[in-house]
Design an enzyme around this catalytic site. Structure first.
Site, PDB file in Angstrom:
ATOM      1  N   THR A  27     -11.132 -18.798  24.962  1.00 39.28           N
ATOM      2  CA  THR A  27      -9.896 -19.585  25.047  1.00 39.28           C
ATOM      3  C   THR A  27      -9.023 -19.400  23.815  1.00 39.28           C
ATOM      4  O   THR A  27      -7.801 -19.245  23.926  1.00 39.28           O
ATOM      5  CB  THR A  27     -10.247 -21.081  25.243  1.00 39.28           C
ATOM      6  OG1 THR A  27     -11.086 -21.193  26.382  1.00 39.28           O
ATOM      7  CG2 THR A  27      -8.995 -21.911  25.453  1.00 39.28           C
ATOM      8  N   GLU A 175     -16.226 -35.563  30.236  1.00 41.00           N
ATOM      9  CA  GLU A 175     -14.936 -34.980  30.636  1.00 41.00           C
ATOM     10  C   GLU A 175     -15.021 -34.354  32.026  1.00 41.00           C
ATOM     11  O   GLU A 175     -15.377 -33.183  32.171  1.00 41.00           O
ATOM     12  CB  GLU A 175     -14.470 -33.932  29.614  1.00 41.00           C
ATOM     13  CG  GLU A 175     -13.123 -33.314  30.005  1.00 41.00           C
ATOM     14  CD  GLU A 175     -12.594 -32.296  28.999  1.00 41.00           C
ATOM     15  OE1 GLU A 175     -13.272 -32.037  27.993  1.00 41.00           O
ATOM     16  OE2 GLU A 175     -11.506 -31.762  29.237  1.00 41.00           O
ATOM     17  N   LYS A 217     -12.943 -38.729  29.202  1.00 39.16           N
ATOM     18  CA  LYS A 217     -11.816 -37.810  28.987  1.00 39.16           C
ATOM     19  C   LYS A 217     -11.435 -37.192  30.327  1.00 39.16           C
ATOM     20  O   LYS A 217     -12.029 -36.191  30.749  1.00 39.16           O
ATOM     21  CB  LYS A 217     -12.204 -36.720  27.970  1.00 39.16           C
ATOM     22  CG  LYS A 217     -11.145 -35.637  27.788  1.00 39.16           C
ATOM     23  CD  LYS A 217     -11.370 -34.823  26.540  1.00 39.16           C
ATOM     24  CE  LYS A 217     -10.386 -33.670  26.470  1.00 39.16           C
ATOM     25  NZ  LYS A 217     -10.369 -33.020  25.156  1.00 39.16           N
ATOM     26  N   SER A 287      -6.791 -36.979  23.987  1.00 36.78           N
ATOM     27  CA  SER A 287      -7.679 -35.999  23.367  1.00 36.78           C
ATOM     28  C   SER A 287      -7.105 -34.653  23.768  1.00 36.78           C
ATOM     29  O   SER A 287      -7.658 -33.931  24.581  1.00 36.78           O
ATOM     30  CB  SER A 287      -9.110 -36.172  23.880  1.00 36.78           C
ATOM     31  OG  SER A 287      -9.936 -35.143  23.375  1.00 36.78           O
ATOM     32  N   GLY A 289      -5.540 -30.839  23.562  1.00 38.31           N
ATOM     33  CA  GLY A 289      -5.659 -29.541  22.924  1.00 38.31           C
ATOM     34  C   GLY A 289      -4.271 -28.926  22.849  1.00 38.31           C
ATOM     35  O   GLY A 289      -3.556 -29.046  21.846  1.00 38.31           O
ATOM     36  N   ARG A 290      -3.865 -28.332  23.977  1.00 39.70           N
ATOM     37  CA  ARG A 290      -2.560 -27.644  23.990  1.00 39.70           C
ATOM     38  C   ARG A 290      -1.395 -28.556  23.642  1.00 39.70           C
ATOM     39  O   ARG A 290      -0.482 -28.161  22.922  1.00 39.70           O
ATOM     40  CB  ARG A 290      -2.336 -27.016  25.368  1.00 39.70           C
ATOM     41  CG  ARG A 290      -3.109 -25.731  25.551  1.00 39.70           C
ATOM     42  CD  ARG A 290      -3.263 -25.373  27.002  1.00 39.70           C
ATOM     43  NE  ARG A 290      -4.212 -26.244  27.689  1.00 39.70           N
ATOM     44  CZ  ARG A 290      -4.532 -26.129  28.988  1.00 39.70           C
ATOM     45  NH1 ARG A 290      -3.972 -25.186  29.704  1.00 39.70           N
ATOM     46  NH2 ARG A 290      -5.423 -26.932  29.526  1.00 39.70           N
TER      47      ARG A 290
HETATM   48  P1  13P Z   1      -5.991 -29.594  26.830  1.00 38.89           P
HETATM   49  O1  13P Z   1      -5.391 -30.866  26.296  1.00 38.89           O
HETATM   50  O2  13P Z   1      -5.311 -28.344  26.351  1.00 38.89           O
HETATM   51  O3  13P Z   1      -6.229 -29.639  28.308  1.00 38.89           O
HETATM   52  O4  13P Z   1      -7.433 -29.470  26.160  1.00 38.89           O
HETATM   53  C1  13P Z   1      -8.237 -30.569  26.112  1.00 38.89           C
HETATM   54  C2  13P Z   1      -9.618 -30.131  26.241  1.00 38.89           C
HETATM   55  O5  13P Z   1     -10.412 -30.320  25.355  1.00 38.89           O
HETATM   56  C3  13P Z   1     -10.030 -29.452  27.488  1.00 38.89           C
HETATM   57  O6  13P Z   1     -11.422 -29.392  27.551  1.00 38.89           O
END
Ligand code: 13P
Length: 340
Positions: A27, A175, A217, A287, A289-290
């Site tokens: 990723t 998650e 999550k 939480s 990421g992007r």
């Molecule tokens: P995103 O917010 O980019 O979806 O990533 C969060 C994440 O940890 C996905 O497993």
């Protein structure tokens, strides 16, 4: 159990949320490809240091999820990343699943692997400083998906992971991500998300997991990214709340949404609209990421001279999402920051 509940609560402290910086090798390579930067160990280290060292981000960031490589890396001055985070009052966490693999005898569905040897790995991660962990299962929406088979096998694995975490003194973030690609309606997203949550909380209960020492999550309930008539911010907020009120026990201290391919500003606006309708039985946080990293990654572009600009971009997104924690975000705040 008391310590687990305290850690879970601290991760969803008022005005704060989590940075997901646990991209696996595959990723992070994709993210670096998008800015034409080679994914070498040192570039990954430099990029993560930029994020973790950002002054003031700790006002909005309670914890950071790390990847196996990252929890073992250090800042340029030799400070291990978990120590650098702790020195700012940020709680280190770790992704422990080994990824979503094809589910046997199913067509195009996945099961998340990583249970074998997990007890030993959790023990090591705790010694390295991790106080919480993450395990992600994924589900697709289609007329025949997710199947009951996929929903229940992943719920079982998520609960086995969660029980092992609690035994090791680590807060499990569970998650279950219902992927929002495709042309599905808001109702279809809600139905799939509800089924996944119902199975998850049945398994967590059956496997003796103490919910006060966990966080959820999930995806938000969205119209498919390729749907023609997509739900707006208020519709998303209401559909998501409706679904979670039906399926998530009040003993869960916090729901920390993933961004899952929404634009950074959409992810903030959706969270804000949900919190504006509060108070709720659980804290509603992020939480991401992007949605926390995209502008910073772009501003950095792999160049040391851009570190400060990238840190400003990351700080700004953290601050906007901090505002969305209390329903105080407004899109005008984006422009004010751009003017600084
Ligand atoms: P995103 O917010 O980019 O979806 O990533 C969060 C994440 O940890 C996905 O497993």
């Amino acid at each position: 159990m008391h310590e687990l509940a305290e850690t879970a609560k601290a991760l969803v402290a008022e005005g704060k949320g989590i940075l997901a910086a646990d991209e696996s090798d595959g990723t992070i390579k994709k993210r670096f490809d998008s800015i034409d930067v080679e994914s070498t160990e040192d570039n990954r280290r430099a990029y993560r240091e930029l994020l973790f060292a950002t002054d003031g981000a700790e006002d909005y960031i309670s914890g950071v999820i790390l990847f196996d490589e990252t929890i073992r890396q250090s800042a340029a001055d030799g400070t291990p990343f978990p120590k650098l985070l702790e020195s700012k009052g940020v709680i280190p966490g770790i992704k422990v699943d080994k990824g979503a693999k094809p589910l046997a005898l199913a067509s195009d569905e996945t099961i998340t692997e990583g249970l074998d040897g997990l007890r030993g790995r959790l023990e090591e991660y705790r010694e390295l400083g991790a106080r919480f962990a993450k395990w992600r299962a994924t589900y697709s929406i289609a007329s025949d998906k997710p199947t009951e088979y996929c929903v229940w096998t992943n719920a079982h694995a998520l609960a086995r992971y969660a029980a092992l975490c609690q035994e090791a003194g680590i807060v499990p973030i569970v998650e279950p991500e219902v992927l929002q690609d495709g042309t599905h309606t808001l109702e279809q997203s809600s139905k799939a998300t509800g089924r996944v949550l119902q199975a998850l909380y049945t398994e967590l209960h059956d496997q003796r997991v103490e919910l006060t020492g966990t966080l959820l999550k999930p995806n938000m309930v969205l119209s498919g990214y390729e749907a023609s008539d997509r739900a707006d911010v208020d519709e998303v907020a209401e559909a998501t709340l409706d679904c979670f009120y039906r399926h998530v026990p009040a003993a869960v201290p916090g729901i920390v949404f993933l961004s899952g391919g929404q634009s950074d500003e959409d992810a903030t606006a959706h969270l804000n609209a949900m919190n504006a309708r509060g108070p709720h039985p659980w804290q509603l946080s992020f939480s991401y990421g992007r949605a926390l990293q995209a502008p910073a990654l772009k501003a950095w572009g792999g160049k040391p001279e851009n570190v400060e600009a990238a840190q400003r971009a990351y700080y700004h997104r953290a601050k906007m999402n901090g505002a969305a924690r209390t329903g105080m975000y407004a899109p005008e705040m984006e422009r004010e920051a751009a003017a600084v």
